[in-house]
Design an enzyme around this catalytic site. Structure first.
Site, PDB file in Angstrom:
ATOM      1  N   GLU A 151       2.318  -7.396   6.607  1.00 36.21           N
ATOM      2  CA  GLU A 151       1.899  -7.182   5.211  1.00 36.21           C
ATOM      3  C   GLU A 151       2.025  -8.157   4.298  1.00 36.21           C
ATOM      4  OE1 GLU A 151       2.799  -3.004   4.893  1.00 36.21           O
ATOM      5  OE2 GLU A 151       1.267  -2.406   6.005  1.00 36.21           O
ATOM      6  N   HIS A 185      -5.213  -0.265   2.596  1.00 36.85           N
ATOM      7  CA  HIS A 185      -4.349   1.039   2.886  1.00 36.85           C
ATOM      8  C   HIS A 185      -5.117   2.321   2.445  1.00 36.85           C
ATOM      9  CE1 HIS A 185      -1.027  -1.485   3.526  1.00 36.85           C
ATOM     10  NE2 HIS A 185      -0.468  -0.701   4.292  1.00 36.85           N
TER      11      HIS A 185
END
Length: 187
Positions: A151, A185
């Site tokens: 990420e 997300h």
């Protein structure tokens, strides 16, 4: 030293592409939303996130080739992706501070598990039991190593410099990459 330039639209397009690719790699080709804690699924996702992480710099380089640049950043290519620090003290802090933050975030659940543990077992035996099974170690590797590194690479190391080449400030670059991170997300 190289000069990197892009337009605002190209920087946003490249960032959005990287965010969508990151999420798409997790779900495309699966029949249903899998149980993400199954060892087979975790291993498959390691590979998929690795592919997205490998493609992210290629997307950034492709975006830099688009016409209409409005800002330019001049620095070595390795430093542009954050692979070579300007100062080693900053590099050290960039490793230690996030690690300390992660440790702090995980301290609460660890303390709660320790409080709720079997009182006949000492702390170190309890910690060894928590990481005894291969499946548990695989989940810890995903949660503490692979996930955060992938990420940070895709949503920070590739997106923030792309925004900087479009002439955005550091604060705007960080905010925008956080926006794409949150969007990825929420899917």
């Amino acid at each position: 030293m190289q000069s990197f330039c892009s337009s605002v639209g190209a920087a946003l397009l490249g960032s959005a592409t990287n965010g969508v690719l990151f999420v798409a790699c997790l779900y495309i080709g699966t029949n249903a939303i899998p149980d993400r804690d199954q060892p087979k699924v975790v291993k498959e996702r390691f590979l998929r996130v690795g592919i997205a992480s490998a493609l992210a710099p290629a997307i950034v380089i492709a975006v830099l080739q688009l016409p209409g640049a409005s800002g330019c950043v001049r620095m070595p290519a390795t430093r542009w992706f954050g692979l070579w620090p300007a100062q080693w003290s900053a590099f050290f802090l960039s490793l230690v501070l996030p690690l300390a933050l992660t440790m702090t975030l995980f301290l609460g659940p660890l303390v709660m598990n320790w409080v709720d543990r079997d009182r006949s077992v000492d702390l170190f035996t309890w910690l060894r039991r928590e990481t005894d099974s291969p499946a548990r170690r695989l989940l810890l590797t995903r949660n503490l190593l692979v996930g955060p590194l992938a990420e940070e690479w895709v949503f920070r190391a590739c997106m923030c410099p792309l925004m900087a080449t479009a002439g955005w400030s550091d604060a705007a670059s960080v905010f925008c990459s956080a926006f794409f991170f949150g969007g990825a997300h929420s899917i």
